[in-house]
Design a protein around this motif. Sequence first.
Motif, short mmCIF file in Angstrom:
data_model
loop_
_atom_site.label_atom_id
_atom_site.label_comp_id
_atom_site.label_asym_id
_atom_site.label_seq_id
_atom_site.Cartn_x
_atom_site.Cartn_y
_atom_site.Cartn_z
N TRP A 165 0.90 -1.19 0.00
CA TRP A 165 0.03 -0.04 0.02
C TRP A 165 0.76 1.34 0.25
CZ3 TRP A 165 -5.01 -1.43 -0.74
CH2 TRP A 165 -5.30 -2.80 -0.46
N ALA A 166 1.94 1.27 -0.58
CA ALA A 166 2.76 2.31 -0.72
C ALA A 166 2.33 3.54 -1.88
CB ALA A 166 4.21 2.06 -1.02
N LEU A 167 1.50 3.21 -2.70
CA LEU A 167 1.23 4.08 -3.67
C LEU A 167 -0.37 4.62 -3.44
CD1 LEU A 167 2.73 2.41 -6.74
CD2 LEU A 167 3.60 4.62 -5.56
N GLY A 168 -0.66 5.72 -3.86
CA GLY A 168 -1.95 6.28 -3.79
C GLY A 168 -2.16 7.37 -4.69
N VAL A 169 -3.33 7.97 -4.89
CA VAL A 169 -3.75 8.85 -5.71
C VAL A 169 -4.20 10.04 -4.93
CG1 VAL A 169 -5.39 9.37 -7.65
CG2 VAL A 169 -4.75 7.00 -7.17
N GLN A 170 -3.57 11.34 -5.39
CA GLN A 170 -3.99 12.37 -4.79
C GLN A 170 -4.54 13.59 -5.79
OE1 GLN A 170 -0.62 13.62 -2.32
NE2 GLN A 170 -1.20 11.91 -0.76
N ASN A 171 -5.02 14.52 -5.33
CA ASN A 171 -5.80 15.56 -5.88
C ASN A 171 -7.12 15.02 -6.68
OD1 ASN A 171 -3.99 17.19 -5.08
ND2 ASN A 171 -2.81 17.06 -6.83
N ARG A 172 -7.65 15.61 -7.68
CA ARG A 172 -8.99 15.25 -8.07
C ARG A 172 -9.33 15.45 -9.63
NH1 ARG A 172 -13.53 19.04 -6.69
NH2 ARG A 172 -11.54 19.67 -5.42
N ALA A 179 1.12 9.19 -6.31
CA ALA A 179 1.68 9.65 -4.93
C ALA A 179 2.51 8.64 -4.17
CB ALA A 179 1.01 10.67 -4.19
N PRO A 180 3.96 8.79 -3.74
CA PRO A 180 4.32 7.59 -2.83
C PRO A 180 3.80 8.03 -1.44
CG PRO A 180 5.76 9.42 -3.57
CD PRO A 180 4.52 9.96 -4.04
N ASN A 181 4.12 7.05 -0.52
CA ASN A 181 3.48 6.82 0.88
C ASN A 181 4.43 7.76 1.60
OD1 ASN A 181 5.96 5.34 0.99
ND2 ASN A 181 4.85 3.62 1.90
N GLN A 183 5.40 11.01 0.98
CA GLN A 183 5.30 12.29 0.21
C GLN A 183 6.31 12.59 -0.72
OE1 GLN A 183 4.01 15.56 2.59
NE2 GLN A 183 4.38 14.38 4.50
N THR B 64 -3.42 3.87 6.36
CA THR B 64 -1.91 4.51 5.90
C THR B 64 -2.27 5.97 6.16
OG1 THR B 64 -2.25 4.36 3.82
CG2 THR B 64 -1.05 2.40 5.09
N LEU B 66 -0.83 7.72 4.03
CA LEU B 66 -1.00 7.93 2.43
C LEU B 66 -2.50 7.98 2.10
CD1 LEU B 66 0.10 8.26 -0.42
CD2 LEU B 66 0.17 5.83 -0.44
N ASP B 67 -3.20 7.05 3.01
CA ASP B 67 -4.50 7.16 2.67
C ASP B 67 -5.34 8.33 3.03
OD1 ASP B 67 -4.94 4.46 1.60
OD2 ASP B 67 -4.99 3.42 3.52
N ARG B 69 -3.93 11.27 3.37
CA ARG B 69 -3.67 12.51 2.39
C ARG B 69 -4.15 12.17 0.98
NH1 ARG B 69 1.10 14.98 4.52
NH2 ARG B 69 2.11 13.68 6.13
N ASN B 70 -4.39 11.00 0.72
CA ASN B 70 -5.29 10.98 -0.62
C ASN B 70 -6.42 11.60 -0.60
OD1 ASN B 70 -3.09 9.38 -1.55
ND2 ASN B 70 -4.17 7.31 -1.25
N SER B 73 -6.17 15.50 -0.19
CA SER B 73 -6.04 16.32 -1.44
C SER B 73 -7.24 16.24 -2.37
CB SER B 73 -4.63 15.78 -1.92
OG SER B 73 -4.95 14.33 -2.29
N TYR B 74 -8.28 15.30 -2.08
CA TYR B 74 -9.33 15.18 -2.86
C TYR B 74 -10.23 16.50 -2.56
CZ TYR B 74 -13.35 13.33 -5.44
OH TYR B 74 -14.27 13.14 -6.43
#
Lengths: 780, 171
Positions: A165-172, A179-181, A183, B64, B66-67, B69-70, B73-74
């Motif tokens: 779970w090191a990768l995520g999606v940021q913004n919209r 994004a990486p976990n 920052q 996490t 990261l979750d 922050r995801n 940011s939305y």
Amino acid sequence: MADVNLTVDGKKVTVPAGTLLIEACRAAGIEVPAFCYYPGLSLCGACRMCMVRIEKMPKLQTACTTPVAEGMTVHTETPEIAQARKATVELLLGNHPLDCPVCDAGGECELQDMTFKYGAPTSQYVEIKQHREEQQWSPVVYFDRPRCIMCYRCVRVCGEGMDVWALGVQNRGAGSVIAPNRQDHLDCEECGMCIDICPVGALTSDTYRYKTRPWEMNHVATVCTHCGDGCKTTLGVRRADDGMEIVRGDNRDKSGINEDFLCIKGRYAFDFANHPDRLTKPLIRQADRSFATATWEQALELAAKKLKEVRDTKGPDAIGVIGSNRTTNEENYLLQKFARTVLGTNNIDHHRTADYVSFVRALAGKADRAASLRDAGTAPAILLLGNDPTEQHPALAWALRTNVRLNKAKLFLVNTSDIKLRRQAKAFLHIPEGGYADAVRFLGSNDADFHGIEGAADFRDALRAEPKLLILFGSEFRGHDIDALVSFGLSLPDARFACLADYANSRGAADMGLLPDLLPGYRPVAAPGPFAEEYPNLPQKPGKDLIEMFDAAERGELGALYVVGANPVERYNVDPASLKNTFVIVQEMFLTETAQIADVVLPAANLYEKGGSVTNSYGDLQLVKKAGDRAGVRSDLELIVRIADRMGAKPQQLVPFGRGLRADTGQSRGAQSGEADRHSIWLASRQIEPKVSPFDPYAVLDEIARLVPGYDVERMNLLAGNDVRTKLVSIEPAASTTRRDLVLPAQDALFTSGTLGRYSAKLAEVHESHRKSPAETAAD
Amino acid sequence: MSPEMNSVPNTIFSPELAARFDKLVTLYPARRSALIPMLLYAQDEVGAVNDAVIAEIAQRIGITELDVRNVISYYSLLHTKPHGKFHVQVCTNISCMLRGGNEMLAHCKEKLGIGNKETTPDGIFSLEEVECIGACCWAPAVQVNYDFHDNLTTEKMDAVFENYRQKAGKS
Ligand code: SF4
Ligand code: SF4
Ligand code: SF4
Ligand code: FES
Ligand code: FES
């Protein structure tokens, strides 16, 4: 599940209910383009490339999220669909840099292919593209944001597949970004799964980025040389000044036992082969104790002369032979045959990382109860005792996670530590240090209590209720503990077993008889069966094991030691002074601690530079193929034959070459050019292709198939690049049932790989960077 | 999860908010459903969803960072950097635009001497251009923290600023 009938592009298709339309199309040989859909990962429906027309439904539908229904009529290629895909590609290219000429993915990029097939030559978009600099996220992973098409494959494979779970999606919306976990960087297992799965060149690896173009490489599918799982890895090789250089490792065809998976070692830790410290010239120790380079002629002559001298003057018992966990079965087999028939001694051993001897004995007569790595991905219930597969058997960990996720398999863990797989476990029995034997006894008993551990009895009852169970165990189990565990398993309705060892061919080394008391196939030297005839002068007395050899050297009784691809001096903390009266011959890639004290060092090829076969921990046999090539080195097989030859042995007696049929190789050009291939395939599948050289590993494989029980596998299947099961055939119990426990686990983790790992710059770098990070956060 | 798992030692939140969070995570079938309300409450109390807030909320829910922050940011309503004491949100969406929203934004920039998404040096005001805030009938509209000011003219806006400046002086 019941079957459903549908029509795709006029073809009648029948698939089980619940199948996704995209898979039904694929099953019928119709490829529906897809970026975000990936088999085995959660559905996403993000990219809209898989649009198809389903009659009686309004609008186009996504084939990747629609389950089939009875009577569905589907069209997958119509002008309307092409137009929709064209529009999708146009949107994807809206901010895409189109830097294909320098992009790593150029030539094997799914976006390129789709643009080629559906894309428009022009674009409606006139906006300036938003550029972002490429970012380095870890020693392995780079991210080039504008190339990303937001398919979420990387996010899902890292989370669902790797459980990292090191990768995520940021913004919209249009601003969305992967994004990486941490920052601006990643803290992860560095497996490279995200890089391999990325359909474009947005995620790239430090190892391969901007190195070469895919069409400039040859791609050779072979077996990873690191852990005992035996993943298929495809090595990309390119011509270099001194041979063929390996520039890339990946999981290209996914046909291997590892399916989608490779860990960092299979993907990036091939770089030891290109290490500047590689030995490429033989070395001979001089009178002043320094090394001088020598010709092959001089080095082989000296090695053979000394071995002969010691054998003839001090007797065969004054020679010791140590084999390797990373050489092929053919080399291991040949080495022990050389020791037993040419040197005339049973003093042969290897660094054991699992007690296969006890395992085979415990399973005597129950060959069908030995499990394959593939079983870990399909068994409905699994009991894992000891080991930490996430670190030591990454492909096994992947198979277990996948099995739990997709098939709801039940994972039972017994461990002294809180290992990561606990997150997938249905039940976890956290036992005290050293409590494995006790735990097995408890599982087989009706005791109410086990060390006061809450739920221990429930754990046992749930386990015993499993109608089909796969039992995996680590090197914590040896000797009688294995007996106890196997007999517990055999008391269950249907249990299969696998014993985990640490290196690429640990199992093969044991199976091929790199053991002082056992011949290939675990046949006792005192009851050699067919070997009595096959091996002239076979000594009947068990030889010295590895420790006894060094003890003998200490006492001044070991005249010569022949080490092939092993580093016992470092592993067993041998005092170099104890070998001062022993003539030491070492075949190695590097000047290891053992090579440093040798009298003759012969530069050897590694597993990526030769052909042959290897057997993984589970007894799955696979072929390795020559990918890299380094001027100056030779395979261990060749070196053994050459030394034997110079000692006066007949190569024909060691290697059964020259016996194949004389084959008409047919025409290589013109209308009949296919003939030669078909002919040679036919010959090879019947093991009668001509073997014209004593260095041909297949000649040795023929003898292995003939003499080693369980290795008489279907050759065609093996040649096709598949993993083939060997069978554990029962052996007569050896005279003494109490054997010395010589198992020494490698203690390798995700980023180490024994001596080999020290010469992989990438592994060393990643290991170092991961060692540093806990210190940074230690303040809190 | 057992109830004691809900509380966090050394929480950065006030005892009231911490207690509220302890309960909140138990109210939904999935713990992570509590994420957005927690972020909003935490932002109100702390002034921003900063790193410490992110870390604690991730820990409380068991996801996490990261979750977290995801999700942050939305949503444009969640911010990781503190705003001014009064956060002035000027709508420039269609209705407001037609009735002078852009001019209102320009006026606010000039009056406060800051740009979009900036804060005055004294920390009293921050400014942000936002999408429709649901006050179209009385456009142009501005929202300051949670209060609405509508049917605005530049003069009325100046009075609004003055009002807040006085409030700021008092506390
Ligand atoms: S390298 Fe592996 S663990 Fe790291 S982010 Fe990629 S998929 Fe996840
Ligand atoms: S980085 Fe690659 S895999 Fe990940 S979302 Fe972007 S295109 Fe897909
Ligand atoms: S899991 Fe083992 S065999 Fe597979 S790539 Fe990694 S080290 Fe190699
Ligand atoms: S593959 Fe179907 S929407 Fe992406
Ligand atoms: S457009 Fe401004 S409040 Fe709706």
